[in-house]
Design a protein around this motif. Structure first.
Motif, PDB file in Angstrom:
ATOM      1  N   HIS A  43      62.687 122.080  52.022  1.00 14.56           N
ATOM      2  CA  HIS A  43      61.756 121.715  50.954  1.00 14.56           C
ATOM      3  C   HIS A  43      62.141 122.398  49.647  1.00 14.56           C
ATOM      4  O   HIS A  43      62.192 121.770  48.593  1.00 14.56           O
ATOM      5  CB  HIS A  43      60.335 122.111  51.374  1.00 14.56           C
ATOM      6  N   ARG A  46      65.448 120.878  48.261  1.00 11.50           N
ATOM      7  CA  ARG A  46      65.253 119.546  47.668  1.00 11.50           C
ATOM      8  C   ARG A  46      64.515 119.643  46.344  1.00 11.50           C
ATOM      9  O   ARG A  46      64.824 118.908  45.408  1.00 11.50           O
ATOM     10  CB  ARG A  46      64.474 118.653  48.625  1.00 11.50           C
ATOM     11  N   ARG A  47      63.527 120.542  46.245  1.00 11.06           N
ATOM     12  CA  ARG A  47      62.781 120.694  45.000  1.00 11.06           C
ATOM     13  C   ARG A  47      63.691 121.209  43.887  1.00 11.06           C
ATOM     14  O   ARG A  47      63.644 120.746  42.773  1.00 11.06           O
ATOM     15  CB  ARG A  47      61.606 121.653  45.231  1.00 11.06           C
ATOM     16  N   ARG A  48      64.543 122.174  44.207  1.00 14.53           N
ATOM     17  CA  ARG A  48      65.467 122.706  43.208  1.00 14.53           C
ATOM     18  C   ARG A  48      66.459 121.645  42.762  1.00 14.53           C
ATOM     19  O   ARG A  48      66.788 121.534  41.593  1.00 14.53           O
ATOM     20  CB  ARG A  48      66.247 123.903  43.775  1.00 14.53           C
ATOM     21  N   ARG A  51      64.822 119.184  40.478  1.00 14.53           N
ATOM     22  CA  ARG A  51      64.561 119.752  39.162  1.00 14.53           C
ATOM     23  C   ARG A  51      65.839 119.787  38.325  1.00 14.53           C
ATOM     24  O   ARG A  51      65.820 119.540  37.135  1.00 14.53           O
ATOM     25  CB  ARG A  51      63.990 121.174  39.324  1.00 14.53           C
TER      26      ARG A  51
END
Length: 54
Positions: A43, A46-48, A51
């Motif tokens: 998670h 994937r978020r990094r 972004r």
């Protein structure tokens, strides 16, 4: 067989359940946190990535 120090059927059953329970609980206590860690790391990764690509 039949000696005074032979375990009863009840004692053998309790021991079997304790050993079987430990055989389930101990691996679960090791595996489940690792699965949770893997999900969390995925998670975060994937978020990094999302972004950075935006």
């Amino acid at each position: 067989m039949g000696g005074a120090d032979d375990p009863s059927t009840g004692d053998a059953l309790i021991t079997f359940l304790l050993v079987g329970g430990a055989g389930v609980v101990i691996p679960a206590a090791v595996v489940l946190p690792l699965v949770g860690l893997g999900i969390w790391l995925t998670h975060v990764w994937r978020r990094r990535r999302a972004r950075h690509s935006a």
